[in-house]
Scaffold this motif. Sequence first.
Motif, mmCIF file in Angstrom:
data_model
loop_
_atom_site.group_PDB
_atom_site.id
_atom_site.type_symbol
_atom_site.label_atom_id
_atom_site.label_comp_id
_atom_site.label_asym_id
_atom_site.label_seq_id
_atom_site.Cartn_x
_atom_site.Cartn_y
_atom_site.Cartn_z
ATOM 1 N N VAL A 1 -0.418 16.360 5.278
ATOM 2 C CA VAL A 1 -1.113 15.805 6.451
ATOM 3 C C VAL A 1 -0.463 14.487 6.870
ATOM 4 C CG1 VAL A 1 -3.278 14.824 7.282
ATOM 5 C CG2 VAL A 1 -3.306 16.936 5.954
ATOM 6 N N VAL A 2 -0.143 13.654 5.866
ATOM 7 C CA VAL A 2 0.502 12.378 6.170
ATOM 8 C C VAL A 2 1.827 12.615 6.894
ATOM 9 C CG1 VAL A 2 1.642 10.368 5.145
ATOM 10 C CG2 VAL A 2 -0.604 11.068 4.317
ATOM 11 N N ILE B 1 -2.684 16.457 1.051
ATOM 12 C CA ILE B 1 -2.782 15.131 1.663
ATOM 13 C C ILE B 1 -1.406 14.663 2.121
ATOM 14 C CG2 ILE B 1 -3.439 12.727 1.303
ATOM 15 C CD1 ILE B 1 -5.424 13.675 -0.811
ATOM 16 N N MET C 1 1.825 11.614 -9.852
ATOM 17 C CA MET C 1 0.511 11.885 -10.433
ATOM 18 C C MET C 1 0.024 13.273 -10.041
ATOM 19 S SD MET C 1 -1.497 8.317 -9.946
ATOM 20 C CE MET C 1 -0.820 6.775 -10.522
ATOM 21 N N PHE D 1 -3.144 15.388 -9.118
ATOM 22 C CA PHE D 1 -4.549 15.318 -8.711
ATOM 23 C C PHE D 1 -4.795 16.371 -7.651
ATOM 24 C CE2 PHE D 1 -2.111 12.341 -6.202
ATOM 25 C CZ PHE D 1 -2.544 12.562 -4.900
ATOM 26 N N ARG D 2 -6.055 16.708 -7.505
ATOM 27 C CA ARG D 2 -6.382 17.769 -6.561
ATOM 28 C C ARG D 2 -6.067 17.304 -5.142
ATOM 29 N NH1 ARG D 2 -12.136 19.960 -7.330
ATOM 30 N NH2 ARG D 2 -11.325 20.264 -9.425
ATOM 31 N N SER E 1 -1.238 3.026 -15.668
ATOM 32 C CA SER E 1 -0.586 3.424 -14.417
ATOM 33 C C SER E 1 -0.175 2.222 -13.585
ATOM 34 C CB SER E 1 -1.538 4.281 -13.578
ATOM 35 O OG SER E 1 -1.972 5.376 -14.327
ATOM 36 N N PHE E 2 -1.091 1.260 -13.493
ATOM 37 C CA PHE E 2 -0.806 0.100 -12.658
ATOM 38 C C PHE E 2 0.394 -0.661 -13.197
ATOM 39 C CE2 PHE E 2 -1.537 -4.084 -10.798
ATOM 40 C CZ PHE E 2 -1.806 -3.728 -9.494
ATOM 41 N N PHE F 1 3.732 6.244 -5.224
ATOM 42 C CA PHE F 1 3.734 6.474 -6.669
ATOM 43 C C PHE F 1 2.769 7.606 -7.011
ATOM 44 C CE2 PHE F 1 2.397 4.656 -11.019
ATOM 45 C CZ PHE F 1 3.304 5.484 -11.674
ATOM 46 N N ALA F 2 1.575 7.562 -6.428
ATOM 47 C CA ALA F 2 0.595 8.619 -6.692
ATOM 48 C C ALA F 2 1.122 9.967 -6.202
ATOM 49 C CB ALA F 2 -0.733 8.287 -6.017
ATOM 50 N N PHE F 3 1.658 10.001 -4.988
ATOM 51 C CA PHE F 3 2.165 11.264 -4.445
ATOM 52 C C PHE F 3 3.303 11.820 -5.303
ATOM 53 C CE2 PHE F 3 0.584 9.911 -0.077
ATOM 54 C CZ PHE F 3 -0.415 10.876 -0.043
ATOM 55 N N TYR G 1 -3.783 2.890 1.210
ATOM 56 C CA TYR G 1 -2.938 3.483 2.238
ATOM 57 C C TYR G 1 -3.708 4.496 3.069
ATOM 58 C CZ TYR G 1 0.439 6.223 4.734
ATOM 59 O OH TYR G 1 1.094 6.882 5.736
ATOM 60 N N PHE H 1 -4.948 4.563 -6.311
ATOM 61 C CA PHE H 1 -3.623 4.229 -5.780
ATOM 62 C C PHE H 1 -3.508 4.625 -4.310
ATOM 63 C CE2 PHE H 1 -0.454 2.808 -8.934
ATOM 64 C CZ PHE H 1 -1.286 2.726 -10.034
ATOM 65 N N LEU H 2 -4.143 5.724 -3.958
ATOM 66 C CA LEU H 2 -4.022 6.231 -2.591
ATOM 67 C C LEU H 2 -4.923 5.500 -1.612
ATOM 68 C CD1 LEU H 2 -3.921 10.100 -3.076
ATOM 69 C CD2 LEU H 2 -2.080 8.605 -2.332
ATOM 70 N N TYR I 1 -6.551 8.408 -7.000
ATOM 71 C CA TYR I 1 -7.252 8.101 -5.750
ATOM 72 C C TYR I 1 -7.319 6.609 -5.500
ATOM 73 C CZ TYR I 1 -8.312 13.020 -6.084
ATOM 74 O OH TYR I 1 -8.181 14.369 -6.181
ATOM 75 N N PHE J 1 -4.077 4.681 6.968
ATOM 76 C CA PHE J 1 -3.523 5.850 7.644
ATOM 77 C C PHE J 1 -4.577 6.556 8.493
ATOM 78 C CE2 PHE J 1 -2.909 10.500 7.438
ATOM 79 C CZ PHE J 1 -1.734 10.611 8.161
ATOM 80 N N LEU K 1 2.127 1.932 -3.612
ATOM 81 C CA LEU K 1 1.031 2.460 -4.444
ATOM 82 C C LEU K 1 0.833 3.948 -4.154
ATOM 83 C CD1 LEU K 1 -1.764 -0.282 -4.253
ATOM 84 C CD2 LEU K 1 -0.618 0.511 -6.330
ATOM 85 N N ALA K 2 0.700 4.277 -2.869
ATOM 86 C CA ALA K 2 0.427 5.663 -2.494
ATOM 87 C C ALA K 2 1.602 6.558 -2.854
ATOM 88 C CB ALA K 2 0.126 5.750 -1.000
ATOM 89 N N ILE L 1 0.826 -1.218 0.000
ATOM 90 C CA ILE L 1 0.000 0.000 0.000
ATOM 91 C C ILE L 1 0.860 1.268 0.000
ATOM 92 C CG2 ILE L 1 -1.919 -1.188 1.130
ATOM 93 C CD1 ILE L 1 -1.327 0.216 3.677
ATOM 94 N N VAL M 1 5.943 5.507 3.359
ATOM 95 C CA VAL M 1 5.448 6.386 2.302
ATOM 96 C C VAL M 1 6.453 7.515 2.058
ATOM 97 C CG1 VAL M 1 3.684 8.108 1.769
ATOM 98 C CG2 VAL M 1 3.021 5.882 2.634
#
Lengths: 283, 292
Positions: free
Chosen positions: A112-113, A109, A101, A103-104, A180-181, A96-98, B19, B15-16, B13, B23, A93-94, A90, A155
């Motif tokens: 915050v993490v 986010i 990618m 996105f709004r 993407s995957f 990679f997005a952060f 996690y 992908f997120l 989203y 979290f 995956l996250a 997990i 992460v």
Amino acid sequence: MNEKRKKHLVRLLLYILMIVCIIVSFAPILWMTVSAFKPEGEILSYPPQWVPLHPTWSNFGYVLKNFNFARWTFNSVVAALIATIIVIFIDSLAAFAFAKMKFRGNKTIYAVVLSMLMVPIQVTIVPLYLMFADVNLLNTLTALILPTTGNVTGVFILTGFFRSVPRDLLDAAIVDGAGSFRIWWSIMLPLARPSISAVAIITFMSNWTNFLWPLISVSSDASRTLPVGIAQFFGGQSGVSGSAPQYGPAMAAALMATIPAIAIFLFLQRYFVKGIMMTGIKG
Amino acid sequence: MNGKKRSYRMVPYLFLLPYLFAFITFRFGPSIAGFFVSLTRWNIVGQAKFVGFRNFIDLFQDPNFIKSLINTLYFMLLTVPALVIGGLMIAMLVDQPLRGRTATRTFVFMPYVIMSTVVGVIWLWIFDAQYGILNYYIGLLGIRPIAWLSNVNWAMPAVAIATIWWTIGFNMILFLAGLQDIPNELKEAARIDGASSWQTFWNITLPLLRPTTIIVVMLTLINTFQVFAQVYVMTGGGPEMATLTVVQYMYVQSFQYYRLGYGSAISYIVFVFLVGLILLERGLLKKSGDLD
């Protein structure tokens, strides 16, 4: 001549210091090992013997027979392994997005993490306890595993690494029609192998040695983990209750709990060091 | 077309999601919830009663809590300087081109992979008042045996010794990484200019090592402030609460007396202390210009 002599002296001093470091670091481990093999009568002998006169396996047998030691080990290994696998999956995956990618809310986010790096884990303990009690999952492996999966370090490390992957590499894959995957699986993950190993080791070790949460979330003997079992049956608590602590079995248990960790460390030393350097950078 | 585009937008989203679920459920949510619990009187059975900041006010009038706070700071005083300065010195030693330095690094780091509670058990045996090996060896030096763990004055230093042994390798590794980032040419140049080793260390190595040092200090402060497992095993907080630490007090209040609100308030005080330390670090880093 004098200069040369001084240099030799300094070198000698440095070697002596190194030997002192080795002795101080290793003596307690060696003493635990030696004590674990001493029969009951010999362990309290004075002066201390660094070689057991009559080495015996009896302490190990005693631990395995009288305590749920094998079960605790099993619980610890399984919980740490499953937690590590989930975290790698997990988190990568996250991350990679952060990292790659648009996105709004990406930055928000992620901020915050990361902010949770500042929040000590103790703050979460009471609510977690209430939560797991509420769904009747105290005393289960699930309770030992799940809280680890919300960790932040993994992460953070992986996002940092993925950001360093050149954009061109991804663009080429996109042109080739990879989704993407697919990119995550066949480009990002293989590239990130060293970072993933570091995250795996950090996660495994922190779950393996975790104490506070397993102490609280598990009260039945069959669901205990190794650190909690050892603390409760071989720690000072038992000594306080009257009988003299039995150091032989305690050292045998300590040794059995230590050997796997030291073996893994000796084999994967490189990744340990890398993992530590990466957590160190996080400040 | 439109549908495809929308589904493409969903991808980040997806992908997120796994996690973020973990979290929020196990880290973020409980951290926030902990604050609300700390505002209540809640004895596990029965209802939570809102009491505002009562728990925090009570805590600072609770002599045992004050004691645990002072003990923890004392523990930090005993361990942090030794762990930082000692860690740096060992790192500099094993950074020298000496045969056996790799082996030394391995040995010094090795205790770090041992579980905290096992560390406690090992040192319980070493510190044993009657049969412990430490008392035997200090006896050879003519020192009378010390009841390490049952003596009010010695219990905390004993826990500190075990902790330093256990974690100094971690700091060594961080310092070593910092040392190896310093270009050799700089030290070379200083030597050619006639600087002594001491001057090189003081004027070149130490200033360049500053970012690493700040991180090491901060991590050490954070970790030592949260000391618990070793104490739990070695002394259980005794004798006479001489080794009762903040996190242990939180454990006792929350899970032995089941005063969940009170215990949560303690954990939030730990939080505030740590944030204070981290902000201090940020300030220091900014001042030295290493962080923008």
